[in-house]
Design a protein around this motif. Structure first.
Motif, short mmCIF file in Angstrom:
data_model
loop_
_atom_site.label_atom_id
_atom_site.label_comp_id
_atom_site.label_asym_id
_atom_site.label_seq_id
_atom_site.Cartn_x
_atom_site.Cartn_y
_atom_site.Cartn_z
N VAL A 148 0.85 -1.18 0.00
CA VAL A 148 0.00 0.00 0.00
C VAL A 148 0.89 1.23 0.00
O VAL A 148 1.77 1.37 0.86
CB VAL A 148 -0.94 0.03 1.23
CG1 VAL A 148 -1.80 1.30 1.20
CG2 VAL A 148 -1.83 -1.20 1.27
N VAL A 149 0.68 2.10 -0.97
CA VAL A 149 1.40 3.38 -1.02
C VAL A 149 0.39 4.48 -0.73
O VAL A 149 -0.64 4.59 -1.40
CB VAL A 149 2.05 3.59 -2.40
CG1 VAL A 149 2.75 4.95 -2.45
CG2 VAL A 149 3.05 2.48 -2.71
N TYR A 150 0.68 5.29 0.27
CA TYR A 150 -0.22 6.36 0.70
C TYR A 150 0.22 7.67 0.02
O TYR A 150 1.32 8.15 0.24
CB TYR A 150 -0.18 6.50 2.22
CG TYR A 150 -1.06 7.59 2.78
CD1 TYR A 150 -2.42 7.39 2.99
CD2 TYR A 150 -0.51 8.84 3.13
CE1 TYR A 150 -3.22 8.40 3.51
CE2 TYR A 150 -1.31 9.85 3.65
CZ TYR A 150 -2.66 9.62 3.83
OH TYR A 150 -3.45 10.61 4.35
N ILE A 151 -0.67 8.22 -0.82
CA ILE A 151 -0.37 9.47 -1.52
C ILE A 151 -1.56 10.41 -1.36
O ILE A 151 -2.57 10.28 -2.06
CB ILE A 151 -0.08 9.24 -3.02
CG1 ILE A 151 0.99 8.16 -3.21
CG2 ILE A 151 0.38 10.56 -3.67
CD1 ILE A 151 1.26 7.83 -4.66
N PRO A 152 -1.51 11.34 -0.42
CA PRO A 152 -2.63 12.27 -0.22
C PRO A 152 -2.64 13.39 -1.25
O PRO A 152 -1.65 13.64 -1.95
CB PRO A 152 -2.37 12.81 1.19
CG PRO A 152 -0.87 12.77 1.31
CD PRO A 152 -0.42 11.56 0.53
N GLY A 153 -3.79 14.06 -1.34
CA GLY A 153 -3.88 15.27 -2.14
C GLY A 153 -4.06 15.06 -3.63
O GLY A 153 -3.84 15.99 -4.41
N CYS A 154 -4.46 13.87 -4.05
CA CYS A 154 -4.65 13.61 -5.49
C CYS A 154 -6.12 13.48 -5.87
O CYS A 154 -6.46 13.49 -7.06
CB CYS A 154 -3.89 12.35 -5.91
SG CYS A 154 -2.10 12.48 -5.74
N ASN A 155 -6.99 13.29 -4.89
CA ASN A 155 -8.42 13.19 -5.19
C ASN A 155 -9.21 13.87 -4.08
O ASN A 155 -8.66 14.28 -3.05
CB ASN A 155 -8.86 11.74 -5.38
CG ASN A 155 -8.65 10.89 -4.14
OD1 ASN A 155 -8.34 11.40 -3.06
ND2 ASN A 155 -8.82 9.58 -4.28
#
Length: 464
Positions: free
Chosen positions: A139-146
């Motif tokens: 799991v890669v956590y990437i905020p701020g894209c949706n």
């Protein structure tokens, strides 16, 4: 160990075909005008002993009943039972129509036959390319894209865009990118899956495009050196944060995602199971109060008046069209008023032609349980809240919802959404041809059915 096969085929139409694209009613069923990037169908076959499961993923908005029937018939001779075949779409809003949505693309049998033949090609390639593998997950956590697109304004209206000072509340988003890698016994990556939740509606044009799922797939494959398939999540109410509906904006969105991807993925322990648990079933969805014949006739006449008279029509009818679009009355082009009124009258006419208006429909659900993963394939536009609720109820597994399976039944709103209204729960049902919105309790009953059907004694172990 598992055996896995991977294959693909091109489903891009010709730039000279006069097919219409599905996804935006504002296109008004105008023919496509070019190709930005190719559309693909991917096939992934998972085998344990003598039993096989096939997952086909399409760069399409959705597959309707007719599309599913054609593909099913074409693939029946591969030795994989119909119940063991899952058809999933990335939900790009820039592909030819393969589902009937009033006013949003016209299904062309020629294109359906092309998709059907290419489905066969992709599945055949996968079956001829089977490898013994282990499965790894990360799991890669990437905020701020949706972002959750359903905004409750201070005036009580639910809209998809608003200035910050107008926002009273908005729901959760989803920042997890679920990655899977199928690795051969020699330690070589064979194929991968990337799963995220975000509506692929960031490009508005008349050109064919796989949208961000295609671009993200391509960039992930380049970065990590093996092919990826994209699975669309519970994004019924989730849009890209960087909107603008241009190809440039879409590329910027993918740039941001790739900046958040690590140079080296930290994979979890491999899954060595020699079996997985799988279940496919259908769940009933009940409608709210069905309109009467007289009510449908009134709606039909009101909308035909708007279609004929435009801005000179009854103000109440114009306001109803504006409400469907989620745009303040008076801020819509007259041609759009006329077109949307035409679509609503077409919906009412279609229902009036039926001998009996249905009170319910059913939705296909496929459950796949292996290792620490619980994959739930749902033939609906599921809200992200459903993903989060299901995760809270199945605490010993990583729950992953893949929406947009087939045949697609439309939005499956939460009770909270039904209460406050807005496009998805209150108006979109007409485009899908439903007689009324789904009833309160629909989401809850779907979740309960998943919990019930996923119990140990119901999920069969697929071992042949």
């Amino acid at each position: 160990m598992f055996r896995v096969g991977y294959g693909f085929a091109d489903i891009t139409p010709s730039a000279h075909d006069n097919f219409t694209l599905s996804g935006f009613i504002a296109r008004r069923n105008r023919a496509l005008r070019g190709i930005d990037d190719p559309l693909m169908v991917y096939a992934l076959v998972i085998e344990t002993l003598q039993q096989k499961l096939a997952l086909l993923v399409y760069d399409l908005l959705a597959l309707g009943d007719e599309s599913v029937q054609l593909i099913d018939k074409e693939l029946n001779d591969f030795g994989i039972p119909g119940d063991n075949r899952i058809y999933h779409c990335t939900h790009t809003h820039s592909a030819p129509a393969t589902i009937t949505l009033h006013g949003s693309g016209i299904v062309d049998r020629r294109y359906l036959e092309h998709v059907t033949q290419q489905s066969r090609k992709a599945l055949n390639a996968a079956l001829n390319n089977m490898q013994e593998v282990i499965i790894r997950h990360s799991v890669v956590y990437i905020p701020g894209c949706n972002v959750n697109r359903r905004i409750l304004r201070r005036d009580g209206r639910v809209v998809m865009t608003a200035s910050e000072n107008e926002v009273a509340a908005r729901g959760p988003d989803y920042n997890d990118f679920n990655l899977f890698m199928f690795e051969t016994t020699q330690g070589i990556p064979f194929a991968g899956i990337i799963h995220w939740a975000c509506h692929p509606n960031t490009v508005w044009s008349l050109k064919v495009s796989a949208e961000f799922p295609g671009e993200l797939r391509r960039r992930m494959s380049e970065k990590y050196g093996f092919p990826f398939i994209y699975l669309q999540g519970a994004c019924g109410n989730i849009n890209s944060l960087n909107t603008g509906q241009t190809r440039e904006k879409m590329i910027q969105n993918v740039d941001k995602i790739m900046q958040g991807m690590p140079e080296v993925i930290s994979w979890g322990d491999p899954f060595y199971e020699t079996s997985f648990r799988y279940k496919r079933y259908f769940h009933n969805l009940c409608y709210e109060m069905i309109p009467s014949i007289d009510e449908l006739k009134v709606t039909c006449e009101k909308m035909k008046q708007v279609e004929r008279e435009g801005l000179e029509a009854d103000p109440a009818s114009l306001a109803e069209v504006a409400t469907v679009l989620g745009i303040p009355n008076g801020k819509i082009l007259e041609s759009k008023y006329r077109y949307v009124a035409h679509v609503i009258s077409q919906w009412a006419d279609t229902l009036l032609e039926q001998k009996k208006i249905p009170e319910k429909t059913d939705i296909c659900v496929s459950l796949l349980d292996f290792g620490s993963i619980f994959l739930c394939f749902i033939a609906g536009e599921v809200f992200i809240e459903t993903q989060l609720r299901l995760q809270n109820m199945i605490i010993d597994k990583k729950v992953i919802i893949a929406g947009y399976c087939s045949p697609l039944k439309g939005y499956i709103p939460t009770d909270e959404a039904l209460e406050i209204g807005g496009y998805e729960p209150a108006y979109a049902y007409r485009f899908y041809g439903h007689p009324a919105p789904f009833a309160k309790g629909t989401e809850g009953s779907l979740i309960k059915s998943i919990i019930k059907e996923s119990s140990e004694e119901r999920l069969k172990t697929v071992t042949g």
